[in-house]
Each structure stands twice: as structure tokens, then as C-alpha cells.
Design a protein around this motif. Structure first.
Motif, PDB file in Angstrom:
ATOM      1  N   ARG A  29       0.831  -1.212   0.000  1.00  0.00           N
ATOM      2  CA  ARG A  29       0.000   0.000   0.000  1.00  0.00           C
ATOM      3  C   ARG A  29       0.864   1.261   0.000  1.00  0.00           C
ATOM      4  NH1 ARG A  29      -3.205  -3.488   3.103  1.00  0.00           N
ATOM      5  NH2 ARG A  29      -2.208  -2.873   5.057  1.00  0.00           N
ATOM      6  N   GLN A  30       1.992   1.235   0.702  1.00  0.00           N
ATOM      7  CA  GLN A  30       2.905   2.382   0.671  1.00  0.00           C
ATOM      8  C   GLN A  30       3.427   2.620  -0.744  1.00  0.00           C
ATOM      9  OE1 GLN A  30       5.954   1.570   3.539  1.00  0.00           O
ATOM     10  NE2 GLN A  30       4.588   1.772   5.297  1.00  0.00           N
ATOM     11  N   ILE A  31       3.754   1.524  -1.429  1.00  0.00           N
ATOM     12  CA  ILE A  31       4.223   1.632  -2.814  1.00  0.00           C
ATOM     13  C   ILE A  31       3.140   2.252  -3.686  1.00  0.00           C
ATOM     14  CG2 ILE A  31       4.836   0.268  -4.854  1.00  0.00           C
ATOM     15  CD1 ILE A  31       6.265  -1.680  -2.926  1.00  0.00           C
ATOM     16  N   GLY A  56       4.180   6.976  -9.106  1.00  0.00           N
ATOM     17  CA  GLY A  56       3.781   7.973 -10.090  1.00  0.00           C
ATOM     18  C   GLY A  56       3.925   9.410  -9.654  1.00  0.00           C
ATOM     19  N   SER A  57       4.279   9.652  -8.411  1.00  0.00           N
ATOM     20  CA  SER A  57       4.440  11.024  -7.925  1.00  0.00           C
ATOM     21  C   SER A  57       5.901  11.448  -8.021  1.00  0.00           C
ATOM     22  CB  SER A  57       3.974  11.136  -6.467  1.00  0.00           C
ATOM     23  OG  SER A  57       4.233  12.435  -5.972  1.00  0.00           O
ATOM     24  N   SER A  58       6.110  12.666  -8.482  1.00  0.00           N
ATOM     25  CA  SER A  58       7.471  13.206  -8.578  1.00  0.00           C
ATOM     26  C   SER A  58       7.763  14.198  -7.461  1.00  0.00           C
ATOM     27  CB  SER A  58       7.663  13.897  -9.943  1.00  0.00           C
ATOM     28  OG  SER A  58       6.698  14.942 -10.104  1.00  0.00           O
ATOM     29  N   ALA A  59       6.852  14.323  -6.513  1.00  0.00           N
ATOM     30  CA  ALA A  59       7.035  15.257  -5.398  1.00  0.00           C
ATOM     31  C   ALA A  59       8.179  14.782  -4.505  1.00  0.00           C
ATOM     32  CB  ALA A  59       5.748  15.359  -4.596  1.00  0.00           C
ATOM     33  N   ALA A 113      10.328  13.664  -1.221  1.00  0.00           N
ATOM     34  CA  ALA A 113       9.935  12.764  -0.139  1.00  0.00           C
ATOM     35  C   ALA A 113       9.358  13.521   1.042  1.00  0.00           C
ATOM     36  CB  ALA A 113      11.131  11.921   0.299  1.00  0.00           C
ATOM     37  N   GLY A 114       9.943  14.677   1.372  1.00  0.00           N
ATOM     38  CA  GLY A 114       9.445  15.452   2.505  1.00  0.00           C
ATOM     39  C   GLY A 114       8.022  15.923   2.302  1.00  0.00           C
ATOM     40  N   GLN A 115       7.707  16.368   1.071  1.00  0.00           N
ATOM     41  CA  GLN A 115       6.348  16.825   0.772  1.00  0.00           C
ATOM     42  C   GLN A 115       5.360  15.671   0.817  1.00  0.00           C
ATOM     43  OE1 GLN A 115       5.963  19.089  -2.892  1.00  0.00           O
ATOM     44  NE2 GLN A 115       3.812  18.491  -3.112  1.00  0.00           N
ATOM     45  N   LEU A 116       5.749  14.535   0.233  1.00  0.00           N
ATOM     46  CA  LEU A 116       4.869  13.365   0.255  1.00  0.00           C
ATOM     47  C   LEU A 116       4.655  12.867   1.679  1.00  0.00           C
ATOM     48  CD1 LEU A 116       5.925  11.153  -2.794  1.00  0.00           C
ATOM     49  CD2 LEU A 116       3.732  12.269  -2.415  1.00  0.00           C
ATOM     50  N   ALA A 117       5.713  12.920   2.480  1.00  0.00           N
ATOM     51  CA  ALA A 117       5.592  12.466   3.867  1.00  0.00           C
ATOM     52  C   ALA A 117       4.530  13.261   4.599  1.00  0.00           C
ATOM     53  CB  ALA A 117       6.939  12.599   4.575  1.00  0.00           C
ATOM     54  N   MET A 158      10.190   6.260   5.358  1.00  0.00           N
ATOM     55  CA  MET A 158       9.270   5.283   4.794  1.00  0.00           C
ATOM     56  C   MET A 158       8.913   5.659   3.357  1.00  0.00           C
ATOM     57  SD  MET A 158       6.752   4.681   8.078  1.00  0.00           S
ATOM     58  CE  MET A 158       5.709   3.522   7.223  1.00  0.00           C
ATOM     59  N   VAL A 159       8.743   6.968   3.105  1.00  0.00           N
ATOM     60  CA  VAL A 159       8.440   7.432   1.751  1.00  0.00           C
ATOM     61  C   VAL A 159       9.587   7.098   0.804  1.00  0.00           C
ATOM     62  CG1 VAL A 159       8.052   9.472   0.325  1.00  0.00           C
ATOM     63  CG2 VAL A 159       6.880   9.252   2.519  1.00  0.00           C
ATOM     64  N   LYS A 160      10.824   7.353   1.244  1.00  0.00           N
ATOM     65  CA  LYS A 160      11.983   7.064   0.405  1.00  0.00           C
ATOM     66  C   LYS A 160      12.092   5.575   0.089  1.00  0.00           C
ATOM     67  CE  LYS A 160      14.697  11.034   2.005  1.00  0.00           C
ATOM     68  NZ  LYS A 160      15.900  11.480   2.750  1.00  0.00           N
ATOM     69  N   GLN A 161      11.846   4.756   1.094  1.00  0.00           N
ATOM     70  CA  GLN A 161      11.858   3.303   0.865  1.00  0.00           C
ATOM     71  C   GLN A 161      10.790   2.899  -0.142  1.00  0.00           C
ATOM     72  OE1 GLN A 161      11.462   0.888   4.363  1.00  0.00           O
ATOM     73  NE2 GLN A 161      13.640   0.924   4.834  1.00  0.00           N
ATOM     74  N   ALA A 162       9.582   3.439   0.035  1.00  0.00           N
ATOM     75  CA  ALA A 162       8.481   3.098  -0.854  1.00  0.00           C
ATOM     76  C   ALA A 162       8.756   3.573  -2.280  1.00  0.00           C
ATOM     77  CB  ALA A 162       7.176   3.705  -0.331  1.00  0.00           C
ATOM     78  N   GLN A 163       9.360   4.760  -2.420  1.00  0.00           N
ATOM     79  CA  GLN A 163       9.687   5.263  -3.757  1.00  0.00           C
ATOM     80  C   GLN A 163      10.696   4.358  -4.456  1.00  0.00           C
ATOM     81  OE1 GLN A 163      10.856   9.250  -2.515  1.00  0.00           O
ATOM     82  NE2 GLN A 163       9.080  10.134  -3.561  1.00  0.00           N
ATOM     83  N   ALA A 164      11.695   3.897  -3.714  1.00  0.00           N
ATOM     84  CA  ALA A 164      12.692   2.995  -4.296  1.00  0.00           C
ATOM     85  C   ALA A 164      12.045   1.686  -4.735  1.00  0.00           C
ATOM     86  CB  ALA A 164      13.806   2.733  -3.289  1.00  0.00           C
ATOM     87  N   SER A 165      11.137   1.178  -3.920  1.00  0.00           N
ATOM     88  CA  SER A 165      10.458  -0.073  -4.258  1.00  0.00           C
ATOM     89  C   SER A 165       9.517   0.107  -5.448  1.00  0.00           C
ATOM     90  CB  SER A 165       9.676  -0.596  -3.047  1.00  0.00           C
ATOM     91  OG  SER A 165      10.528  -0.876  -1.959  1.00  0.00           O
ATOM     92  N   ALA A 166       8.852   1.270  -5.501  1.00  0.00           N
ATOM     93  CA  ALA A 166       7.875   1.511  -6.564  1.00  0.00           C
ATOM     94  C   ALA A 166       8.518   1.511  -7.948  1.00  0.00           C
ATOM     95  CB  ALA A 166       7.162   2.843  -6.321  1.00  0.00           C
TER      96      ALA A 166
END
Length: 344
Positions: free
Chosen positions: A260-262, A267-270, A272-276, A285-293
Motif C-alpha cells: 500500500r505504501q508503494i 507515479g508522484s514526482s514530489a 519525499a518530505g512533501q509526500l511524507a 518510509m516514503v523514500k523506501q516506498a519510492q525505491a520499491s515503486a
């Protein structure tokens, strides 16, 4: 038995604050457990039962299932016993109750037996909404809704330590929630283990010693390996975790949380701080999810979400072999990640 004192009614405030939790549950003519967290509900039933038995050791406990209720069963259970024990009636699965139970309850709560304790749990949904609204006005209400925020889980852990009369460092509370995860039952078990094994205040070092390595053999490590495409490692960790006695449901919960985090960050280019901030997730967690996505196509992310939901259904009764269903899920997600973002 002297009729138990009726505890103060309580519902969630307009601001969304949680109501009284299971620890404050008291025997009363009507006790309503409101929310979908089965672990907290089970604890509330246990607390009321224990306090009622302390007041009257001869109390007679009757458990009623809302879906299979027989007409007049409540009346019979609440009637005075020939053997002198006061009745304590527990009604489970109120959200699935049949028409006979709804009819009998609406009649009963108009004039409940003063020497009886009736505890009811409704986990949510529209069924019985009229009855639920009446109970919220007339019963002692205990909030057993899921703990969705990190702060709520930290408050739960702190409350567990306080109930055991143990001191715990605030940093240790946060570390325990980070290490064990969001499953309330596992958090409760972790607190019990620390309180049993550690003398003196519970520190971060104690949490790290007991649970830092635990992540290597639980759902979090299985999830990390699966979304990284390391199928053999994920399956090996999963089999070890299951052999160690861990329940398949929280294991799937950890994997589902990762998926679900992925899905949230895909698809977001924002930054990590903004997404968090937007997603109410920790920046790491956002950075991890972005790497996995980056390893998944949009099609496979949607497919993985559907697979988690289907596996959850199988683990909760639709499959004769839940461990096999969970392993198939892990293998499928690992293959999606290994196939790369262009796969479909």
C-alpha cells in the motif's frame, strides 16, 4: 451479587478523540464495545469478565453469537439462576446479528436486568445501526476502534506498561512501535515479554536487544525481500517465521502495508518530505516506498493490491491451507518486482 456500578457513558467527541479504552471497562447492565479491532474487543470482554468474577465468583457467563442467535435466548440467559450466580452475557458479532437478536435486544435495553451484565461488540457497518445508536445513548461505551496513528499505538504501549506497573523510557516506546509494527496484538505480546524478562526501567537498548533482530524474521523483512524481487530470500524468511509460530495474518499485514505504501507514492514526482507530510508517513518510509515503486509497473501495483486482498480473504477462512496461500502471494509479488517496471 450487588448490581455493578454503571460506568460513565462515553462516545467519541466531535473532534475525533478516542473514547475510554478496554482498560477502563467496568461491569454494568449494558456495556457496548464499539469498533473493529478484535484484539481490543477481546481484552475488553476479558476485563469486564475478570472484574465481574472478582465481585461475584459464582457469576454465570453465557456467550452468544449474533449470527446464530435463537429467539428468546437473551431472555433465558439473563433470567435469575436457580443456583444463585448472576448472569454475564457476552454477545459477539453484533454486526452480523439476525432479526431475532435485533428484536430481542431493542426490547431488552428498554429495561435491562439490573443484576445482569450484558456486553456487546459491534465491529462496524450499517447492520443494526438503529440498535447501535440506542446503545451509544444508554450503555457504557468502550472504544475498540483500530489504532491508526503512531501516537495511538504509542499510547497503547505506554498504557500496557503502566497497567503492569513498569517504567518505560519514551524513546523505548517509540522504538517498540517502530520495531514490532502496527499489529496491536503483537505490540501487547511484546510489552508482556519485556516486562517479564527485564528488571528495572524498559530502555531503548532493551527493545533493540529483544526486537531489533526480530525484524529479520518477521513480515517486515519478508515484505522488504518480496518487493525487492528477492523471491528465494522472501520465501525462506517466511517459512522460518511461520515455523517460529508467527501467525499468517500479521505477516500478511506487514506485506500488505508495504504494498500500500508503494501504491501511495507510485507515479508522484514530489519530494519525499512533501509526500511524507501529505501521506502522513515518515520521510524514510516514503523514500523506501519510492525505491520499491521503481521496480513495479502501474499494472503490477494494482495486481499486487488485489492479490493482498484476495490472500487476506483466504487467510481468514476461505482457504484450507492459509500458509500455502501466503507463500503463493509472496512468490507472486517477488516475481512482479523482479520483472521490472515495464512488466504487465
Amino acid at each position: 451479587m450487588t448490581p455493578p456500578a454503571r460506568s460513565k457513558r462515553a462516545t467519541r467527541s466531535a473532534g475525533g478523540q478516542r473514547g475510554p479504552n478496554f482498560r477502563s471497562a467496568e461491569p454494568a447492565p449494558l456495556v457496548f464495545l464499539d469498533g473493529a479491532d478484535d484484539y481490543q474487543a477481546a481484552r475488553a470482554f476479558e476485563v469486564v469478565r475478570s472484574k465481574a468474577r472478582a465481585a461475584d465468583p459464582s457469576i454465570e457467563v453465557t456467550r452468544i453469537d449474533g449470527e446464530s442467535y435463537e429467539p428468546s435466548q437473551l431472555i433465558l440467559a439473563s433470567s435469575p439462576s436457580l443456583f444463585g450466580g448472576s448472569p454475564l452475557i457476552e454477545i459477539h458479532g453484533l454486526e452480523k446479528m439476525n432479526e431475532a437478536l435485533q428484536k430481542d435486544l431493542l426490547s431488552y435495553i428498554e429495561a435491562p436486568q439490573e443484576d445482569a451484565v450484558l456486553v456487546l461488540h459491534h465491529s462496524g457497518g450499517q447492520r443494526g445501526k438503529t440498535l447501535v445508536n440506542v446503545l451509544k445513548k444508554r450503555a457504557s461505551v468502550i472504544d475498540v476502534s483500530p489504532l491508526k496513528k503512531d501516537q495511538e499505538r504509542q499510547d497503547f504501549v505506554l498504557g500496557e506498561f503502566k497497567s503492569l506497573r513498569r517504567k518505560v523510557d519514551p524513546e523505548a516506546v517509540r522504538a517498540l512501535v517502530d520495531s514490532v509494527g502496527s499489529d496491536v496484538a503483537e505490540l501487547g505480546a511484546a510489552v508482556s515479554q519485556l516486562a517479564s524478562d527485564i528488571d528495572g526501567p524498559i530502555t531503548v537498548d532493551a527493545v533493540t536487544t529483544y526486537f531489533g533482530g526480530r525484524l529479520e524474521t518477521t513480515g517486515f523483512a519478508v515484505a522488504d525481500a518480496a518487493v525487492a524481487g528477492r523471491g528465494a530470500e522472501a520465501v525462506s524468511l517466511l517459512r522460518y517465521a511461520l515455523a517460529s509460530g508467527l501467525d499468517p495474518v500479521p505477516l500478511l499485514g506487514a506485506i500488505g502495508g508495504k504494498v500500500r505504501q508503494i501504491a501511495k507514492v507510485a507515479g508522484s514526482s514530489a519530494p519525499a518530505g512533501q509526500l511524507a507530510s501529505e501521506l502522513k508517513m515518515a520521510p524514510w518510509m516514503v523514500k523506501q516506498a519510492q525505491a520499491s515503486a521503481r521496480r513495479f509497473s502501474a499494472f503490477n501495483i494494482a495486481k499486487a493490491v488485489q492479490l493482498i486482498a484476495a490472500t487476506d480473504h483466504m487467510l481468514k477462512g476461505a482457504s484450507r491451507n492459509p500458509e500455502y496461500a501466503l507463500e503463493r502471494c509472496v512468490i507472486a509479488i517477488s516475481r512482479m518486482a523482479a520483472a521490472g517496471p515495464r512488466a504487465s
